[in-house]
Design a protein around this motif. Structure first.
Motif, PDB file in Angstrom:
ATOM      1  N   LYS A 189     -53.591  -4.896  -9.577  1.00 21.62           N
ATOM      2  CA  LYS A 189     -53.088  -4.240 -10.518  1.00 21.62           C
ATOM      3  C   LYS A 189     -52.422  -4.677 -11.857  1.00 21.62           C
ATOM      4  N   GLN A 190     -52.271  -6.122 -11.680  1.00 22.11           N
ATOM      5  CA  GLN A 190     -51.745  -6.934 -12.825  1.00 22.11           C
ATOM      6  C   GLN A 190     -52.608  -7.966 -13.361  1.00 22.11           C
ATOM      7  N   LEU A 191     -54.117  -7.796 -13.122  1.00 19.55           N
ATOM      8  CA  LEU A 191     -54.875  -8.808 -13.679  1.00 19.55           C
ATOM      9  C   LEU A 191     -54.832  -9.040 -15.210  1.00 19.55           C
ATOM     10  N   ARG A 192     -54.730  -7.930 -15.881  1.00 20.59           N
ATOM     11  CA  ARG A 192     -54.739  -8.078 -17.182  1.00 20.59           C
ATOM     12  C   ARG A 192     -53.834  -9.238 -17.876  1.00 20.59           C
ATOM     13  N   LYS A 193     -52.801  -9.650 -16.969  1.00 17.04           N
ATOM     14  CA  LYS A 193     -52.171 -10.807 -17.565  1.00 17.04           C
ATOM     15  C   LYS A 193     -52.805 -11.964 -17.732  1.00 17.04           C
ATOM     16  N   LEU A 194     -53.847 -12.300 -16.923  1.00 24.24           N
ATOM     17  CA  LEU A 194     -54.679 -13.348 -16.931  1.00 24.24           C
ATOM     18  C   LEU A 194     -55.589 -13.309 -18.047  1.00 24.24           C
ATOM     19  N   GLN A 195     -55.004 -13.576 -19.243  1.00 22.32           N
ATOM     20  CA  GLN A 195     -55.920 -13.656 -20.526  1.00 22.32           C
ATOM     21  C   GLN A 195     -56.764 -14.549 -20.660  1.00 22.32           C
ATOM     22  N   HIS A 196     -56.911 -15.539 -19.883  1.00 22.11           N
ATOM     23  CA  HIS A 196     -58.173 -16.664 -19.902  1.00 22.11           C
ATOM     24  C   HIS A 196     -59.102 -16.595 -18.732  1.00 22.11           C
ATOM     25  N   LEU A 197     -59.057 -15.430 -18.014  1.00 20.99           N
ATOM     26  CA  LEU A 197     -59.812 -15.521 -16.588  1.00 20.99           C
ATOM     27  C   LEU A 197     -61.041 -15.173 -16.906  1.00 20.99           C
ATOM     28  N   GLN A 198     -62.061 -16.059 -16.552  1.00 21.77           N
ATOM     29  CA  GLN A 198     -63.405 -16.031 -16.815  1.00 21.77           C
ATOM     30  C   GLN A 198     -64.287 -15.475 -15.550  1.00 21.77           C
ATOM     31  N   THR A 199     -63.846 -15.900 -14.305  1.00 23.75           N
ATOM     32  CA  THR A 199     -64.360 -15.518 -13.239  1.00 23.75           C
ATOM     33  C   THR A 199     -63.409 -14.949 -12.207  1.00 23.75           C
ATOM     34  N   LEU A 200     -63.747 -13.712 -11.626  1.00 22.08           N
ATOM     35  CA  LEU A 200     -63.167 -13.011 -10.520  1.00 22.08           C
ATOM     36  C   LEU A 200     -64.139 -12.638  -9.583  1.00 22.08           C
ATOM     37  N   GLU A 201     -63.911 -13.567  -8.396  1.00 25.67           N
ATOM     38  CA  GLU A 201     -64.626 -12.919  -7.096  1.00 25.67           C
ATOM     39  C   GLU A 201     -63.686 -12.878  -5.941  1.00 25.67           C
ATOM     40  N   ILE A 202     -64.090 -11.805  -5.398  1.00 28.81           N
ATOM     41  CA  ILE A 202     -62.924 -11.378  -4.110  1.00 28.81           C
ATOM     42  C   ILE A 202     -64.081 -10.989  -3.077  1.00 28.81           C
ATOM     43  N   ALA A 203     -64.244 -11.498  -2.033  1.00 27.37           N
ATOM     44  CA  ALA A 203     -65.186 -11.089  -0.873  1.00 27.37           C
ATOM     45  C   ALA A 203     -64.157 -10.818   0.175  1.00 27.37           C
ATOM     46  N   HIS A 204     -64.382  -9.673   0.585  1.00 25.44           N
ATOM     47  CA  HIS A 204     -63.499  -8.940   1.749  1.00 25.44           C
ATOM     48  C   HIS A 204     -64.552  -8.103   2.730  1.00 25.44           C
ATOM     49  N   ARG A 205     -63.970  -7.810   3.899  1.00 23.37           N
ATOM     50  CA  ARG A 205     -64.808  -7.127   4.816  1.00 23.37           C
ATOM     51  C   ARG A 205     -64.071  -5.815   5.240  1.00 23.37           C
ATOM     52  N   ARG A 206     -63.178  -5.342   4.269  1.00 23.04           N
ATOM     53  CA  ARG A 206     -62.613  -4.081   4.608  1.00 23.04           C
ATOM     54  C   ARG A 206     -63.201  -2.711   4.591  1.00 23.04           C
ATOM     55  N   SER A 207     -63.122  -1.873   5.507  1.00 17.29           N
ATOM     56  CA  SER A 207     -64.064  -0.866   5.791  1.00 17.29           C
ATOM     57  C   SER A 207     -63.738   0.209   4.788  1.00 17.29           C
ATOM     58  N   GLU A 208     -62.432   0.427   4.255  1.00 15.07           N
ATOM     59  CA  GLU A 208     -61.949   1.565   3.403  1.00 15.07           C
ATOM     60  C   GLU A 208     -62.279   1.185   1.910  1.00 15.07           C
ATOM     61  N   ASP A 209     -62.271   2.178   1.175  1.00 16.85           N
ATOM     62  CA  ASP A 209     -62.848   1.962  -0.255  1.00 16.85           C
ATOM     63  C   ASP A 209     -61.724   1.044  -0.975  1.00 16.85           C
ATOM     64  N   VAL A 210     -62.399   0.416  -1.919  1.00 20.17           N
ATOM     65  CA  VAL A 210     -61.559  -0.376  -2.798  1.00 20.17           C
ATOM     66  C   VAL A 210     -61.730  -0.039  -4.102  1.00 20.17           C
ATOM     67  N   TYR A 211     -60.718   0.269  -4.844  1.00 20.44           N
ATOM     68  CA  TYR A 211     -60.883   0.623  -6.357  1.00 20.44           C
ATOM     69  C   TYR A 211     -60.404  -0.261  -7.240  1.00 20.44           C
ATOM     70  N   LEU A 212     -61.115  -0.362  -8.303  1.00 19.38           N
ATOM     71  CA  LEU A 212     -60.562  -1.486  -9.458  1.00 19.38           C
ATOM     72  C   LEU A 212     -60.713  -0.971 -10.685  1.00 19.38           C
ATOM     73  N   ASP A 213     -59.381  -0.877 -11.396  1.00 17.59           N
ATOM     74  CA  ASP A 213     -59.298  -0.122 -12.621  1.00 17.59           C
ATOM     75  C   ASP A 213     -59.630  -0.918 -13.780  1.00 17.59           C
ATOM     76  N   ILE A 214     -60.616  -0.726 -14.493  1.00 14.75           N
ATOM     77  CA  ILE A 214     -61.276  -1.385 -15.813  1.00 14.75           C
ATOM     78  C   ILE A 214     -60.203  -1.762 -16.561  1.00 14.75           C
ATOM     79  N   GLY A 215     -59.235  -0.778 -16.838  1.00 14.71           N
ATOM     80  CA  GLY A 215     -58.207  -0.796 -17.892  1.00 14.71           C
ATOM     81  C   GLY A 215     -57.258  -2.318 -17.483  1.00 14.71           C
ATOM     82  N   GLU A 216     -57.257  -2.732 -16.077  1.00 12.91           N
ATOM     83  CA  GLU A 216     -56.300  -3.483 -15.604  1.00 12.91           C
ATOM     84  C   GLU A 216     -57.031  -4.974 -15.806  1.00 12.91           C
TER      85      GLU A 216
END
Length: 525
Positions: A189-216
């Protein structure tokens, strides 16, 4: 070459991952109008051509997927890297830490506490790259780093562990972030602080839904690789080149997809569309019913029709798209009216998005190299349309219902570059004319026991396949075979059936003048 010292011995190094790292660290920049990505790939190809690195695997398009470094070459690279203080390597066997500040830290398969103690006593404020492979409890505190550009964490273990990495958002120069095997709390929820980030890759095996807010998300992102349901307007991420895997499970997720067509530079797109999107307010057939009545694969609600229109509208505006993969459960002919399709497409995997017949627009893909498609009714015209794909290297063709009386006949000179062919149909009706698929190396056919008993000929013309290396035939003895990959079902397995088929295939193979002699496997599942 020194960069390869970061990876452990015998590691399989993914080309795309390596290219992103080079760019993030500033080793490759735009030059003479060429993008950093294209230049980095040319450097990688040069290393392959000079035999300085070895090809490990080839992808479905026939391109290099990954590489390895020979042990002797790696020893030399590590020696030079240590001399120049390029990287500090720590594992359970040795440590290359010198007297100078750490510039890049590579922790490789750490298990003992001694290495942990060493890391705790090292100044890491000047490190530009941190790479970790090992158990979660051995990860040093990320707060020790200040100037990181590359952060790569791969955690070993059977299940995801929760781990607090909220301090990542203080790494203001971070450009590359890849996390595998742990579930990270706090920082999403704080990713927008990384103003130079070009690659974000997160590989997980969780069964529950994962939500990502575009605004962040930072607008600088080029590669977003997270299996998640995105909330917000994806159209604001105009710099994206790669988007995978975007999960669509409800109409509210689809609202944010309306801006997908605004991603003019998008090259790779992978979607997962839940079948539940289509069946609210309508009747969804069971899987067994859909197999028995494939023309009624899904009975979509009007809401689903609106989603189809939105997807088509977005796809038609993605002119730079090179790879499209759609998984999940979609109604028949969702993409039949796709116009105009992107001319640069190299990969089209839409097996979960069936067509009633082969769409004619597929002939516009002059450089298509990998195709996975399911057809309800294969016609002679459909075979002719597919045979015009002269650049195709990999083909997975599923025929669910009807066929021409003579079967699927591959004409002479068709598929001149095809190397892998997977064909699934109840009847093993695949036939090859002389001159067809001259480079075919791997052939897999899946069919049904009762259909084998009715078939007059099996794999007719296989003797023309002079480059064939492996021929695999899977015979399913249960009615549900079209939807399963492995055994099951009721009733005895008739060994005489597949033994007869194996004899017939071997008989045809013996006519093959190619060398070496192909490996043949016929099995009942």
């Amino acid at each position: 070459m020194l960069y390869f010292s970061i990876f452990a011995e015998d590691s399989e190094i993914m080309k795309d991952d390596l290219v992103k790292r080079w760019i993030a660290e500033g080793f490759v920049t735009e030059k003479h109008g060429r993008s950093p990505h294209d230049i980095a790939e040319s450097y990688f190809s040069e290393l392959i051509n000079r035999n300085m690195i070895q090809i490990a695997n080839i992808d479905d398009c026939g391109h290099v997927l990954s590489c390895r470094v020979h042990d002797i070459m790696l020893d030399f690279i590590i020696l030079k890297s240590t001399e120049e203080n390029f990287v500090t390597i720590m594992n359970d066997l040795h440590c290359t830490k010198g007297c100078l500040d750490v510039r890049r830290l590579s922790l490789q398969k750490i298990k003992n506490s001694r290495c942990n103690d060493l890391v705790e006593n090292i100044a890491l404020t000047q490190a530009r790259s941190f790479n970790f492979w090992g158990p979660a409890q051995s990860i040093p505190s990320v707060s020790k780093f200040q100037l990181l550009r590359v952060l790569h964490i791969v955690v070993s273990g059977d299940r995801d562990e929760n781990y607090d990495l909220s301090c990542i958002c203080n790494l203001f120069q971070l450009k590359y972030l890849r996390i595998v095997g742990i579930w990270c709390t706090g920082f999403l929820k704080q990713l927008r602080k990384l103003q130079h980030l070009q690659t974000l890759e997160i590989a997980h095996r969780r069964s529950e839904d994962v939500y990502l807010d575009i605004g962040e998300l930072p607008l600088t992102l080029l590669h977003l690789i997270v299996f998640a349901k995105l909330l917000g307007d994806i159209g604001r991420m105009r710099s994206l080149i790669c988007l995978a895997t975007l999960a669509i499970g409800d109409i509210k997720h689809m609202e944010g997809m309306k801006g997908l067509g605004n991603l003019a530079d998008l090259r790779e797109l992978r979607l997962y569309v839940s079948a539940s999107v289509w069946n609210t307010g309508g009747r969804q057939l069971s899987f067994r019913e859909s197999l028995a009545k494939p023309e009624h694969h899904y009975v979509p609600h009007l809401r689903g029709v609106a989603i189809c229109d939105s997807l088509l509208s977005s796809f038609s505006r993605l002119g730079s798209l090179e790879s499209l993969i759609i998984n999940g459960g979609l109604p028949v002919d969702v993409l039949i009216c796709w116009s105009p399709p992107p001319r640069r497409l190299r990969r089209l995997h839409v097996q979960d998005c069936p067509f009633s017949v082969v769409p004619y627009w597929i002939t516009q893909f002059a450089i298509l190299r990998s195709l996975e498609i399911e057809i309800l009714s294969m016609t002679r015209e459909g075979i002719h349309i597919l045979s015009q794909l002269v650049s195709l290297v990999n083909l997975r063709l599923f025929v669910r219902k009807s066929l021409p009386a003579e079967g699927v006949v591959i004409p002479g000179a068709a598929f001149p570059n095809l190397k892998g062919f997977f064909f699934r149909c109840k009847v093993p009706c695949l036939k090859f004319r002389a001159g067809a698929t001259p480079r075919l190396q791997n052939l897999t056919v899946e069919c049904h026991t009762r259909a084998v008993q009715r078939a007059d000929t099996v794999l007719e013309g296989i003797e023309h396949l002079g480059s064939l290396m492996t021929c695999k035939v899977n015979i399913y003895h249960h009615d549900f075979f079209m939807a399963t990959q492995t055994g099951g079902g009721d009733g005895p397995r008739p060994p005489s059936i597949w033994q007869a088929l194996e004899d017939e295939v071997l008989k045809a193979i013996n006519k093959n003048l190619g060398y070496p002699e192909p490996e043949v496997l016929v099995q009942c599942l």
